[in-house]
Design a protein around this motif. Structure first.
Motif, PDB file in Angstrom:
ATOM      1  N   VAL A   1     -17.272 -30.718  38.338  1.00 25.68           N
ATOM      2  CA  VAL A   1     -17.228 -31.096  36.930  1.00 25.68           C
ATOM      3  C   VAL A   1     -18.120 -30.186  36.082  1.00 25.68           C
ATOM      4  O   VAL A   1     -17.805 -29.900  34.927  1.00 25.68           O
ATOM      5  CB  VAL A   1     -17.627 -32.579  36.747  1.00 25.68           C
ATOM      6  CG1 VAL A   1     -19.103 -32.815  37.077  1.00 25.68           C
ATOM      7  CG2 VAL A   1     -17.331 -33.048  35.318  1.00 25.68           C
ATOM      8  N   ASP A   2     -19.216 -29.712  36.653  1.00 23.52           N
ATOM      9  CA  ASP A   2     -20.083 -28.782  35.926  1.00 23.52           C
ATOM     10  C   ASP A   2     -19.343 -27.480  35.633  1.00 23.52           C
ATOM     11  O   ASP A   2     -19.410 -26.945  34.512  1.00 23.52           O
ATOM     12  CB  ASP A   2     -21.339 -28.466  36.740  1.00 23.52           C
ATOM     13  CG  ASP A   2     -22.202 -29.688  36.985  1.00 23.52           C
ATOM     14  OD1 ASP A   2     -22.273 -30.541  36.098  1.00 23.52           O
ATOM     15  OD2 ASP A   2     -22.796 -29.773  38.076  1.00 23.52           O
ATOM     16  N   ILE A   3     -18.653 -26.970  36.637  1.00 17.23           N
ATOM     17  CA  ILE A   3     -17.910 -25.712  36.471  1.00 17.23           C
ATOM     18  C   ILE A   3     -16.811 -25.871  35.435  1.00 17.23           C
ATOM     19  O   ILE A   3     -16.624 -25.021  34.554  1.00 17.23           O
ATOM     20  CB  ILE A   3     -17.326 -25.262  37.822  1.00 17.23           C
ATOM     21  CG1 ILE A   3     -18.443 -25.009  38.836  1.00 17.23           C
ATOM     22  CG2 ILE A   3     -16.465 -24.012  37.649  1.00 17.23           C
ATOM     23  CD1 ILE A   3     -17.944 -24.743  40.244  1.00 17.23           C
ATOM     24  N   VAL A   4     -16.075 -26.983  35.540  1.00 17.98           N
ATOM     25  CA  VAL A   4     -14.951 -27.213  34.629  1.00 17.98           C
ATOM     26  C   VAL A   4     -15.440 -27.337  33.186  1.00 17.98           C
ATOM     27  O   VAL A   4     -14.902 -26.693  32.267  1.00 17.98           O
ATOM     28  CB  VAL A   4     -14.169 -28.474  35.034  1.00 17.98           C
ATOM     29  CG1 VAL A   4     -13.140 -28.828  33.964  1.00 17.98           C
ATOM     30  CG2 VAL A   4     -13.487 -28.270  36.377  1.00 17.98           C
ATOM     31  N   VAL A   5     -16.464 -28.149  32.960  1.00 18.53           N
ATOM     32  CA  VAL A   5     -16.951 -28.366  31.598  1.00 18.53           C
ATOM     33  C   VAL A   5     -17.582 -27.091  31.039  1.00 18.53           C
ATOM     34  O   VAL A   5     -17.382 -26.749  29.865  1.00 18.53           O
ATOM     35  CB  VAL A   5     -17.945 -29.542  31.554  1.00 18.53           C
ATOM     36  CG1 VAL A   5     -18.622 -29.642  30.191  1.00 18.53           C
ATOM     37  CG2 VAL A   5     -17.222 -30.840  31.871  1.00 18.53           C
ATOM     38  N   ALA A   6     -18.332 -26.370  31.870  1.00 17.99           N
ATOM     39  CA  ALA A   6     -18.919 -25.109  31.403  1.00 17.99           C
ATOM     40  C   ALA A   6     -17.827 -24.120  31.012  1.00 17.99           C
ATOM     41  O   ALA A   6     -17.949 -23.408  30.003  1.00 17.99           O
ATOM     42  CB  ALA A   6     -19.813 -24.510  32.482  1.00 17.99           C
ATOM     43  N   ALA A   7     -16.751 -24.081  31.796  1.00 15.33           N
ATOM     44  CA  ALA A   7     -15.640 -23.183  31.474  1.00 15.33           C
ATOM     45  C   ALA A   7     -14.957 -23.598  30.176  1.00 15.33           C
ATOM     46  O   ALA A   7     -14.616 -22.751  29.344  1.00 15.33           O
ATOM     47  CB  ALA A   7     -14.633 -23.174  32.627  1.00 15.33           C
ATOM     48  N   VAL A   8     -14.763 -24.911  29.996  1.00 12.33           N
ATOM     49  CA  VAL A   8     -14.132 -25.410  28.764  1.00 12.33           C
ATOM     50  C   VAL A   8     -14.995 -25.075  27.549  1.00 12.33           C
ATOM     51  O   VAL A   8     -14.492 -24.635  26.506  1.00 12.33           O
ATOM     52  CB  VAL A   8     -13.882 -26.926  28.864  1.00 12.33           C
ATOM     53  CG1 VAL A   8     -13.478 -27.490  27.503  1.00 12.33           C
ATOM     54  CG2 VAL A   8     -12.806 -27.221  29.899  1.00 12.33           C
ATOM     55  N   LEU A   9     -16.304 -25.281  27.682  1.00 10.49           N
ATOM     56  CA  LEU A   9     -17.218 -24.940  26.596  1.00 10.49           C
ATOM     57  C   LEU A   9     -17.149 -23.446  26.289  1.00 10.49           C
ATOM     58  O   LEU A   9     -17.151 -23.035  25.117  1.00 10.49           O
ATOM     59  CB  LEU A   9     -18.650 -25.323  26.964  1.00 10.49           C
ATOM     60  CG  LEU A   9     -18.979 -26.813  26.994  1.00 10.49           C
ATOM     61  CD1 LEU A   9     -20.386 -27.034  27.565  1.00 10.49           C
ATOM     62  CD2 LEU A   9     -18.880 -27.422  25.602  1.00 10.49           C
ATOM     63  N   GLY A  10     -17.092 -22.637  27.338  1.00 11.39           N
ATOM     64  CA  GLY A  10     -17.019 -21.191  27.142  1.00 11.39           C
ATOM     65  C   GLY A  10     -15.749 -20.769  26.431  1.00 11.39           C
ATOM     66  O   GLY A  10     -15.780 -19.927  25.518  1.00 11.39           O
ATOM     67  N   VAL A  11     -14.624 -21.349  26.821  1.00 13.68           N
ATOM     68  CA  VAL A  11     -13.351 -21.008  26.176  1.00 13.68           C
ATOM     69  C   VAL A  11     -13.373 -21.447  24.714  1.00 13.68           C
ATOM     70  O   VAL A  11     -12.952 -20.695  23.824  1.00 13.68           O
ATOM     71  CB  VAL A  11     -12.171 -21.661  26.924  1.00 13.68           C
ATOM     72  CG1 VAL A  11     -10.882 -21.491  26.133  1.00 13.68           C
ATOM     73  CG2 VAL A  11     -12.026 -21.047  28.314  1.00 13.68           C
ATOM     74  N   ALA A  12     -13.853 -22.670  24.456  1.00 15.88           N
ATOM     75  CA  ALA A  12     -13.923 -23.153  23.074  1.00 15.88           C
ATOM     76  C   ALA A  12     -14.829 -22.259  22.227  1.00 15.88           C
ATOM     77  O   ALA A  12     -14.503 -21.913  21.083  1.00 15.88           O
ATOM     78  CB  ALA A  12     -14.434 -24.596  23.055  1.00 15.88           C
TER      79      ALA A  12
END
Length: 207
Positions: free
Chosen positions: A21-32
């Motif tokens: 979940v850390d990887i997924v959320v960090a990636a989503v934040l990065g894309v946004a």
């Protein structure tokens, strides 16, 4: 003695270990954040031109928008490498879509900026998440960004320009990437979207 220290050591390792979940959320934040970068790649030119005309080097005040991803990711995820990871993902998004600075240099800038924020969070052992720490992380990202730009884009600039540019970048990083990212993280946490993170539980507990 073993039984008293082992739980503390285990808890520390668990706190630093990345989850899916850390990887997924960090990636989503990065894309946004990368999408915000894309908009700012076009929008910065107007305020930047006015600032440069007012005082050469003052255009560093626009840099904070490109620095917020690392600080935001760092204070939400609260794991080693989160600030660097989020900032680099945002830079990659910006590079893939295309901009005037080129793909490689955009990603290089993301690495440098992310490292600035990451170093500050590491100095506090990834355990303090106050507005002051966020501001310091943003300021460090601004410092790294300012120096990097002087080397790559303003080589040969005179000392007054360099001083004004770096200080402007530091100030912009402290306010936009630091303080505003901390406020944004708290606002996101209040929605309940970060309930699986310490940053989310901590914020909602105060309400």
């Amino acid at each position: 003695m073993v039984t008293t220290t082992a739980p503390s050591s285990t808890a520390r390792r668990s706190r630093y270990r990345w989850r899916v979940v850390d990887i997924v959320v960090a990636a989503v934040l990065g894309v946004a954040a990368g999408l915000v970068f894309l908009a700012w790649n076009l929008g910065y030119q107007v305020p930047g031109s006015f600032l440069q005309a007012a005082l050469p080097g003052l255009q560093g005040l626009v840099n904070g928008v490109w620095l917020f991803a690392g600080v935001l990711g760092g204070i939400i995820i609260r794991k080693p490498g989160a600030a660097l990871f989020t900032e680099v993902v945002a830079a990659v998004v910006s590079a893939l879509v295309g901009n005037v600075w080129g793909g490689f240099l955009t990603i290089e800038a993301g690495i440098v900026q992310g490292l600035g924020a990451e170093i500050v969070l590491a100095l506090f052992l990834y355990s303090r998440w106050t507005p002051t720490v966020a501001v310091l992380a943003g300021a460090a990202a601004g410092l790294f960004n300012g120096v990097n730009d002087l080397v790559l884009w303003y080589a040969g600039a005179d000392v007054p320009f360099g001083v004004v540019y770096v200080l402007s970048s530091v100030l912009s990083g402290a306010v936009i990437a630091g303080l505003l990212s901390w406020l944004l993280a708290r606002a996101i946490a209040r929605t309940g979207a970060l309930s699986r993170f310490a940053s989310g539980r901590e914020s909602t507990a105060r309400v």
